[in-house]
Design a protein around this motif. Structure first.
Motif, PDB file in Angstrom:
ATOM      1  N   LEU A  43       0.699  -1.347   0.159  1.00  0.00           N
ATOM      2  CA  LEU A  43       0.103  -0.049   0.041  1.00  0.00           C
ATOM      3  C   LEU A  43       0.708   1.228  -0.326  1.00  0.00           C
ATOM      4  CD1 LEU A  43      -2.879  -0.616   2.480  1.00  0.00           C
ATOM      5  CD2 LEU A  43      -3.050  -0.289   0.187  1.00  0.00           C
ATOM      6  N   ALA A  44       1.919   1.086   0.619  1.00  0.00           N
ATOM      7  CA  ALA A  44       2.841   2.310   0.868  1.00  0.00           C
ATOM      8  C   ALA A  44       3.511   2.861  -0.540  1.00  0.00           C
ATOM      9  CB  ALA A  44       3.909   2.061   1.946  1.00  0.00           C
ATOM     10  N   THR A  45       3.750   2.156  -1.600  1.00  0.00           N
ATOM     11  CA  THR A  45       4.314   2.450  -2.560  1.00  0.00           C
ATOM     12  C   THR A  45       4.094   3.929  -3.425  1.00  0.00           C
ATOM     13  OG1 THR A  45       4.582   0.152  -3.359  1.00  0.00           O
ATOM     14  CG2 THR A  45       4.896   1.703  -5.107  1.00  0.00           C
ATOM     15  N   PRO A  46       3.004   4.211  -3.666  1.00  0.00           N
ATOM     16  CA  PRO A  46       2.547   5.537  -3.876  1.00  0.00           C
ATOM     17  C   PRO A  46       2.632   6.608  -2.857  1.00  0.00           C
ATOM     18  CG  PRO A  46       0.614   4.327  -4.055  1.00  0.00           C
ATOM     19  CD  PRO A  46       1.557   3.581  -3.420  1.00  0.00           C
ATOM     20  N   GLY A 169      -2.932   4.212  -3.682  1.00  0.00           N
ATOM     21  CA  GLY A 169      -2.889   5.428  -4.710  1.00  0.00           C
ATOM     22  C   GLY A 169      -4.416   5.947  -4.280  1.00  0.00           C
ATOM     23  N   LEU A 170      -5.449   5.148  -4.566  1.00  0.00           N
ATOM     24  CA  LEU A 170      -6.888   5.555  -4.307  1.00  0.00           C
ATOM     25  C   LEU A 170      -7.303   5.983  -3.018  1.00  0.00           C
ATOM     26  CD1 LEU A 170      -8.471   2.654  -6.764  1.00  0.00           C
ATOM     27  CD2 LEU A 170      -8.011   5.213  -7.259  1.00  0.00           C
ATOM     28  N   VAL A 268       0.537   7.910  -9.777  1.00  0.00           N
ATOM     29  CA  VAL A 268       1.789   7.442  -9.594  1.00  0.00           C
ATOM     30  C   VAL A 268       1.455   5.673  -9.279  1.00  0.00           C
ATOM     31  CG1 VAL A 268       3.710   7.540  -8.013  1.00  0.00           C
ATOM     32  CG2 VAL A 268       2.746   9.453  -8.888  1.00  0.00           C
ATOM     33  N   GLY A 269       0.749   5.591  -8.154  1.00  0.00           N
ATOM     34  CA  GLY A 269       0.309   4.117  -7.927  1.00  0.00           C
ATOM     35  C   GLY A 269       0.142   3.419  -8.996  1.00  0.00           C
ATOM     36  N   LEU A 274       1.921  -0.955 -13.022  1.00  0.00           N
ATOM     37  CA  LEU A 274       1.938  -1.627 -14.395  1.00  0.00           C
ATOM     38  C   LEU A 274       2.559  -2.912 -14.667  1.00  0.00           C
ATOM     39  CD1 LEU A 274       1.730   1.500 -16.895  1.00  0.00           C
ATOM     40  CD2 LEU A 274      -0.123  -0.312 -16.339  1.00  0.00           C
ATOM     41  N   VAL A 275       3.794  -3.015 -14.053  1.00  0.00           N
ATOM     42  CA  VAL A 275       4.577  -4.096 -14.492  1.00  0.00           C
ATOM     43  C   VAL A 275       4.051  -5.366 -13.601  1.00  0.00           C
ATOM     44  CG1 VAL A 275       7.014  -4.975 -13.729  1.00  0.00           C
ATOM     45  CG2 VAL A 275       6.891  -2.819 -14.645  1.00  0.00           C
TER      46      VAL A 275
END
Length: 408
Positions: A43-46, A169-170, A268-269, A274-275
């Motif tokens: 969850l923290a990525t974006p 991100g959402l 950004v998230g 995408l990958v």
């Protein structure tokens, strides 16, 4: 049998009340627990850019926080990866969810790098507990369809990791975006815990004959001669490909935001996922052929090479194509290699061997990314990403050549 008696490795009580769920429900539940835990871990990525600004962190600090999760996950796989064989799959998944709840609460209230690392470490430990248990449970419930068991395992893994950045991100549109997404995830974990607690568990496949402590102690990793070559092939492919995953889940949000002029965590998230989404979707596509592994690795090499090119040109469409190619190529190659291992490993050691495979695989998402973070502080992020991509592409092509020779 209660969870407490499972953890104490007590004999099964046949007449105990419980929810005797169908095979389909058990399959869904095993995959759901694994996916939800991985969603929370990513969850923290974006939100990392927001945490950087709030806590005054550098790019290297972000990679340290991310790698703490991976290193805790690796340590957990080495020490507790075989536990579900002895305490039962349900008990291991319950432990995983409880540790995940604690980790999410710590992370959501973190006020510095140390607290972030502690929360990430607990999240890594929870995923470690769930990895072998979920994979082995799926294999046992599909004894005549081992390929589908492997596919469901990878789909739950890749799908959970891919969904994490998008959902993070959402959820960042809510007030207090560095806390609320993780608090909501803790709530979901509590809801997931309820059906696990009332489920009528199946007995462990390897009851502790010589005492609980001896059965649960860490074991020296070993792989049978029959599965050795396929195990190492899958592990090396996993190490290289998860290096790309590590990049997309840590520093890619900052790098991609500059290319796409994206200013919101949601956009950004989505780019960072995408990958991972391409990798997850590839698990649903039944491609057959002797050369799937080398072809997948070549496609992955092409996608990784195009990422810094997209950065140089400032091209969002090229970045999207590059990410999809890298993820799809990884998914095809790793799925076939992973399935080869699963087919050759005896059921009684499935959880242990798959956990060992993930140990090497997850090292790829930690060690290279730490180096990338350190290099970014010296040469800047664009130059470091270009060098990183070149190394990964060369490694993919070398592995593709080796895999093609094995096929011939």
């Amino acid at each position: 049998m209660t969870v407490i008696s499972e953890l104490r490795m007590r004999p099964v009580i046949a007449d105990r009340w419980g929810w005797d769920a169908s095979i389909t429900v058990r399959l869904v539940l095993a995959g759901l627990v694994f996916s939800v835990l991985l969603i929370g871990a990513n969850l923290a990525t974006p939100i990392y850019p927001l945490l950087q600004a709030k806590l005054g962190l550098s790019a290297f600090h972000v990679t340290v926080a991310f790698s703490t999760y991976v290193l805790a996950l690796i340590a957990g796989l080495l020490t507790v990866g075989h536990w579900s064989d002895h305490i039962g799959r349900r008990a291991a998944l319950v432990l995983a969810v409880v540790v995940g709840i604690i980790g999410g609460m710590v992370f959501s209230t973190a006020d510095g790098l140390l607290a972030l690392c502690l929360g990430r470490g607990l999240q890594g430990a929870s995923v470690a507990l769930a990895t072998g248990a979920s994979s082995a449970a799926l294999r046992e419930m599909l004894p005549h369809r081992p390929e589908w068991a492997s596919r469901f395992t990878l789909l739950a893994s890749a799908g959970g990791v891919a969904a994490g950045p998008v959902i993070g991100g959402l959820l960042s549109i809510f007030p207090d975006p560095t806390r609320v997404p993780f608090q909501l995830h803790v709530t979901v974990l509590v809801l997931v815990l309820i059906p696990l607690l009332v489920l009528k568990a199946r007995p462990a496949i390897s009851p502790a004959v010589e005492g609980p402590m001896k059965a649960l102690k860490p074991r020296m990793p070993s792989v049978s001669k029959e599965a050795s070559s396929t195990f190492w092939m899958a592990s090396i492919i996993g190490f290289v490909s998860f290096s790309v995953f590590g990049f997309t889940l840590s520093l890619a949000p900052t790098y991609f935001a500059d290319i796409a002029n994206a200013s919101t965590p949601a956009s950004v998230g989505l780019l960072a996922a995408l990958v991972l989404m391409a990798s997850a979707v590839s698990q649903l596509i039944a491609m057959r052929g002797r050369f799937i592994i080398p072809i997948g690795l070549c496609v992955m090499a092409a996608g990784v090479t195009l990422i810094p090119v997209a950065g140089l040109l400032g091209s969002l469409p090229l970045l999207i194509v590059a990410c999809i190619a890298a993820g799809a190529g990884q998914g095809f190659a790793f799925r076939v290699a992973f399935n080869d291992v699963a087919l050759k490993v005896e059921s009684s050691r499935h959880a242990q061997i798959i956990s060992m495979l993930y140990v090497i695989t997850y090292l790829g998402s930690a060690l290279p990314v730490l180096g990338l973070g350190a290099a970014a502080g010296v040469w800047g992020l664009p130059a470091s990403v270009a060098f990183f991509s070149a190394v990964i592409a060369v490694a993919c092509l070398a592995l593709a050549g080796f895999a093609a020779r094995r096929v011939r």
